[in-house]
Design a protein around this motif. Sequence first.
Motif, PDB file in Angstrom:
ATOM      1  N   ARG B  72      67.317  45.137  70.501  1.00  0.00           N
ATOM      2  CA  ARG B  72      66.115  45.977  70.515  1.00  0.00           C
ATOM      3  C   ARG B  72      65.681  46.209  69.073  1.00  0.00           C
ATOM      4  N   LYS B  73      64.357  46.279  68.870  1.00  0.00           N
ATOM      5  CA  LYS B  73      63.926  46.477  67.491  1.00  0.00           C
ATOM      6  C   LYS B  73      62.860  47.555  67.368  1.00  0.00           C
ATOM      7  N   GLY B  74      62.796  48.135  66.176  1.00  0.00           N
ATOM      8  CA  GLY B  74      61.777  49.143  65.884  1.00  0.00           C
ATOM      9  C   GLY B  74      61.229  48.898  64.490  1.00  0.00           C
ATOM     10  N   TYR B  75      59.958  49.228  64.317  1.00  0.00           N
ATOM     11  CA  TYR B  75      59.293  48.950  63.049  1.00  0.00           C
ATOM     12  C   TYR B  75      58.584  50.211  62.568  1.00  0.00           C
ATOM     13  N   ALA B  87      63.451  58.433  54.433  1.00  0.00           N
ATOM     14  CA  ALA B  87      64.329  58.870  55.526  1.00  0.00           C
ATOM     15  C   ALA B  87      63.524  59.014  56.812  1.00  0.00           C
ATOM     16  N   ASP B  88      62.297  59.599  56.714  1.00  0.00           N
ATOM     17  CA  ASP B  88      61.449  59.753  57.900  1.00  0.00           C
ATOM     18  C   ASP B  88      61.075  58.391  58.480  1.00  0.00           C
ATOM     19  N   THR B  89      60.798  57.447  57.592  1.00  0.00           N
ATOM     20  CA  THR B  89      60.383  56.121  58.040  1.00  0.00           C
ATOM     21  C   THR B  89      61.530  55.437  58.784  1.00  0.00           C
ATOM     22  N   LEU B  90      62.720  55.563  58.242  1.00  0.00           N
ATOM     23  CA  LEU B  90      63.886  54.999  58.921  1.00  0.00           C
ATOM     24  C   LEU B  90      64.083  55.662  60.286  1.00  0.00           C
ATOM     25  N   ASP B  91      63.951  56.988  60.330  1.00  0.00           N
ATOM     26  CA  ASP B  91      64.086  57.698  61.611  1.00  0.00           C
ATOM     27  C   ASP B  91      63.057  57.191  62.611  1.00  0.00           C
ATOM     28  N   ALA B  92      61.813  57.002  62.112  1.00  0.00           N
ATOM     29  CA  ALA B  92      60.744  56.540  63.008  1.00  0.00           C
ATOM     30  C   ALA B  92      61.074  55.165  63.564  1.00  0.00           C
ATOM     31  N   CYS B  94      64.013  53.856  63.975  1.00  0.00           N
ATOM     32  CA  CYS B  94      65.133  53.990  64.926  1.00  0.00           C
ATOM     33  C   CYS B  94      64.647  54.580  66.251  1.00  0.00           C
ATOM     34  N   ARG B  95      63.719  55.555  66.149  1.00  0.00           N
ATOM     35  CA  ARG B  95      63.163  56.156  67.361  1.00  0.00           C
ATOM     36  C   ARG B  95      62.435  55.089  68.193  1.00  0.00           C
TER      37      ARG B  95
END
Lengths: 482, 447
Positions: B72-75, B87-92, B94-95
């Motif tokens: 599964r991937k997220g961008y 950090a927010d971008t990484l969280d986004a 991952c979400r």
Amino acid sequence: MKQAYDFAREAFFAPTGLSEQHLEQVFSQLLTKDTTLADLYFQSARYESWGLEEGIIKSGSYSIEQGVGVRSVCGEQTGFAYSGEITLPALLESAKAARAISRAGQSGSVNAWTVRTPQRPLYGMDDPLNSLSEDDKISFLRQIDSIARATSPYVQQVMANMVAVHEIILVVDETGRMTADVRPLVRANVSVIVERNGQTESATAGGGGRFNLDFFLNGNKAQEYAEEAVRKALINLDAEAAPAGNMTVVLGNGWPGVLLHEAIGHGLEGDFNRKGTSAFAGRIGEQVAAKGITVVDDGTLEQRRGSLSVDDEGTQTQCTTLIEDGILKGYLFDRQNATLMGTQSTGNGRRQSYANLPMPRMTNTYMRAGEYDPAEIIASVDKGIYAVNFSGGQVDITSGKFVFSASEAYQIENGKLGKPLKNATLIGNGPDVLTRVSMVGNDLQLDTGIGVCGKDGQSVPVGVGQPTLRVDGLTVGGTATA
Amino acid sequence: MIELENRFDIATEFQAMAEHVLAAAKAKGATAAELDLDKGTGLSVEVRMGQVDKLQYHRDQGINLTVYFGHRKGYASTGDFSPPALADTLDAACRIARYTSEDAFNGLADAERMATEFPKLDLYHPWELDADMAIDMALQTEAVAREHDARITNSEGASVDSYAGMSLYANSHGFMGINHSTRHSLSCSVVAQEGESMQRDYWYSVSRVPSLLESADSVGAEAAQRTVRRLNARSLSTREAPVLFVPQMARGLIGQLVSAISGSSQYRKASFLLNSMGQQAFPDFVQLREDPFIRQALGSRSYDAEGVATQARDIVKDGIIQGYFLGSYSARKLGMQSTGSASGASNLLLADTGKSFPDLLAEMGTGLMVTELIGNGINGITGDYSRGAVGYWVENGMIVHPVEEVTIAGNLKDMFKGIVAIGDDVDERGSIRTGSILIDKMTIAGQ
């Protein structure tokens, strides 16, 4: 209630520590005695999109675009710099760079600020990204997929996507006006590929506007878009080569209004007319359309994709009459071009982002309804084509020549609709195409909220619309010459 | 000078940032991650009617991050490089990955395909340019164009652009690549008028190396000539005729080929050249090569957007399709290997058939020479093609009159097979390098 300006303060000032005093410093750096207008454009936009393909959620993305553009205008001349960092040093550096357009030294200041709230907000301020749960967003896309596949056994591929944007802007100008706007924008699209006996075709459908994502669920849009895309794709499987040559063309209502956008709208943008490079330059008061035809650009329609409560220069949008009863009435202006032509902005100063300069752009451009029943219009044509869907268009502003490409069209013979026709590009001359409109339908409709307009490398969302029209003589670019 | 200041320091900073983000992704449970970081600075000057019109300073930066949790991937992306924003971008990202589907074809490109050699491509040539010099150059260009002919009555202006940027790509295989590059251009667009006819046209020069740009005099004169010769254009009656695409328009035909044999069009079965590998799509004299290693060229790169080594190769040999443009995802879908094309085609070179442009006009005899196309009337699935065209009607190899308000239509499959000759008048601007292309027959619709 929380106002747009409160959102702007939260987005731009609270996290950065910027204050009105700092803005005074920036304007002192920016202004010279030659400055005719200057502004700071703060923008924060969050985008989220989800994409389904081959029955699975293949992609998802989230992005934040944030920054400030600083502009100094001296008459016809513009200096511009921008920064992705919203800090005082970055603002001062941008102001110094933008001021270099003027040979004069620093002079002038802004000492009093007025916060202006949009007089009539045309859309809500809620964040559309949070207006549905992720599970609901995804199940909407899955629903599109299953409906499309259930609609026809010939459906091979279904690609569906959903995009939501939440944007906060603040325009601070040289008069001390501070105007904020909070703009939601959503869109859903489906694209299908159908195959029958080795022959393949595709079609798309979709919609959107400035509201929340629940619009798609409440209106049962999954079914509407999926069925519409499949319907159009299947029709194209049966399509025959379109004719080539000059003939009578009946344009359907709604999205075919892209004709007005290309043939008329761009040519009436104030920058081209101020410079005299448009085929419409200097023609105010002349007849450019048949009697009875009225075309407007209306940024004030509630929740429409092309609407704005205020434009990107903080000017309230309006409904501008471009053509009234066939006579050319007016152009579309931003502040700079309006000032240079001795008039007022029409609220059409728009920009793609903080990193681009504003220019005159359309909002929702449409033709007012006439009196004919659409069925009567088709029945009036002995031989011609009926074009109801288009995949876009383009115009050469200077020569006035425009094209737009039909994605769903039919033959008309002896007043009756015949076989579907393959993709064909229609070409015409902007300043005279509307003089050849002989019948205007009573069925004005706006598009479903999917338009994107490109100019000088900048994209902005727009709307178009029109009633059914009969045009006597438009060149159809098919392959069948017989 | 338009240059990234301290670019080697920035590179070091970028490396540290990339390592940090990749480690943070791993700490969040991501099984793999990849990112690119970009930063650039530029100056654009536009003059119009002998005075400065716009002076713009560009300063851009951004990070694009993809995380994988198994298949599964997220961008997510942002322009803000502050630690909280990263950090927010990484969280986004991952979400997002929590909601996307398992897709067995997802993932980084295969580790053994990562580029290991980085030939010097010589792409970074900052320009010793300041705003005043850029203004002078643009003014000179426009002045030459306006003085070239009395019928040049107006101008859309001349512009000088210079951009310097760097980009880093890194992934959790341990691959990291950094590129520095520049891009400069000079362009001019003027308006000519005679009686009721008003026309505009333009010319431009673009290069990674400032000294290789065409001169202001040459760009101005070419823009003027191209504009004036369009005056008094008229439509044609509807007919079938051969069509000669000048190099700037021929480039678009090669672009349609690239799109048709790209991995996503192939695996979606959305191509008029579906499963065309090994098939004859062109006459046997057509040869198209991809060469990512041309020094100083706009399309040059030693690795693609997934870190995969690029390769010089044949795309079309003797008219037969030799390879697709594949990134790792579409390669896996098709059961093939990545061709290092995750960022699209690099430089493409179409071999000429030994004819000059005048030879092609003579060979066409009577037909339409196309110099500009408008509209998007191309169906990539069926190959159906119908676009608005501007150009010149040619009889007996001689230009007779300018043409506008016509469409040209056909099907790309037939157009490719109907190529009669390819000129040696190669336009070396841009990453697709081709001469003029003569096609045997298309339908022209007009008045």
